[in-house]
Design an enzyme around this catalytic site. Sequence first.
Site, mmCIF file in Angstrom:
data_model
loop_
_atom_site.group_PDB
_atom_site.id
_atom_site.type_symbol
_atom_site.label_atom_id
_atom_site.label_comp_id
_atom_site.label_asym_id
_atom_site.label_seq_id
_atom_site.Cartn_x
_atom_site.Cartn_y
_atom_site.Cartn_z
ATOM 1 N N ARG A 169 0.834 -1.198 0.000
ATOM 2 C CA ARG A 169 0.000 0.000 0.000
ATOM 3 C C ARG A 169 0.869 1.248 0.000
ATOM 4 O O ARG A 169 1.534 1.550 0.987
ATOM 5 C CB ARG A 169 -0.949 0.002 1.211
ATOM 6 N N ASP A 453 -3.907 3.181 13.814
ATOM 7 C CA ASP A 453 -3.068 3.807 12.806
ATOM 8 C C ASP A 453 -3.604 5.204 12.536
ATOM 9 O O ASP A 453 -4.442 5.713 13.286
ATOM 10 C CB ASP A 453 -2.955 2.952 11.546
#
Length: 540
Positions: A169, A453
């Site tokens: 990603r 996150d």
Amino acid sequence: MSAPAPSSPVVVDAEPLPRQDEVLTPEALAFVAELHRLFTPRRAGLLARRAERRAEIARTSTLDFLPETAAIRADDSWKVAPSPAALNDRRVEITGPTDRKMTINALNSGAKIWLADFEDASAPTWENVVTGQLNLIDAYTRAIDFTDPNSGKSYALKAEDELATVVMRPRGWHLNERHLLVDGEQVPGAFVDFGLYFFHNAQRLLDLGKGPYFYLPKTESHLEARLWNDVFVFAQDYVGVPQGSVRATVLIETITAAYEMEEILYELRDHASGLNAGRWDYLFSIVKNFRDGGPKFVLPDRNAVTMTAPFMRAYTELLVRTCHKRGAHAIGGMAAFIPSRRDEAVNKVAFEKVKADKDREAGDGFDGSWVAHPDLVPIAMASFDAVLGERPNQKDRLREDVDVKAADLIAVDSLHAKPTYPGLVNAVQVGIRYIEAWLRGLGAVAIFNLMEDAATAEISRSQIWQWINAGVEFENGEKATPELARKVAAEELENIRAEIGPDAFAAGHWQQAHDLLLEVALDDDYADFLTLPAYEQLKG
């Protein structure tokens, strides 16, 4: 400052790192420069379009499926490209940053897929950007090992056929990389992460029987997916790998993208693998886009917004139906729990919740789902094994019973929970603790037994902002105000000081994190992404 070679079109504005020349080769940097020159102008136009669309939502307080792409949705004949063997079974995916220990543990975890994250689970220090690329190269060449300096425990890769398949990603379109300059301009982080990884590993991965596979974050429209598709076409020709080698899974983690799922798959159809339901960023996107839409768009505490909330269920069921209609994988959301080594009672309750969540996803037709910790892999695996058996996926389950209307996706007021004072406290606590770790270069952080996150910090600060601007009154009679948020934040700073001791407190970035959270939570001018001002304060 160092420049890799006089002929390089790229200036590397950073102190040299060990082994950086293995990643920052003149050839790889020339490729990144080509990506920048060809595609950054289009990226700038798409970011401007985001602002225009947000202004339109502020004016109308609504969204709808696009009339101009109705023919694409109505055409039942098109499908995405067939799945390569390495991506056909995705029943459990583990996520995490690309530090050396995580790289080995994730590949060894027993999950089918590892989302190797340069985005929300990684603070973009230059060291993290470069060493993350090195770690993946080392993993693919089986030149990776790690010994924990504290425990002395050693880590090494299992046999090749036992390793997870990597889906990498890159950063989202909005972030630049300040350490790489082309023609005096910062290169978008997406092109740095994608470009270096693709250049070094595309052929190597094909030789291993896999391929260059990507998760695409923060996508807001099918036009942004079209840009990625054009990048893939150019990159495959440039490096000399066959067209269609790339596969991309798009995170449907913005409310605007939820209305363009079919169009996103259509734009990427030769390179598409699936869509993923990303919970926290999706809620953050709802708050961001409908922040002036009045009381009906006010979200309750983040932990009260489960995936069974009617508007969240509409989103996930539409995602499954859309993916399977077009032959793509539907990947479920995150199980963020971090098992406790000290409290088995906490583990028991959490494991039951994780199992119920994964049972629901498998039962709804998802082909796989995310976990944040290796101990959760067997739980998620059992849920999907029970439904899939020996089948690699359930894309044949078309979910034609699903009928989601445009209004269903933004029916936030269908959830009867309300914001609470403990919810405000939790948002402040998680926001400060996460931002402090991020400023130290950590993007995936265990807080209160959950792996958090950047998406977590975004929903935390967004809820503080929304509740204050909506004049929410909590169950204890207190009203959400800037003064209350400052009071809670000051109390949390003192609690942290007492918890970790004055020396550890002084060594951290606690005051800086406190100030940054309040800045992005209280400013009248709502920052599009907290990582934009935070990046200006990130050292390294």
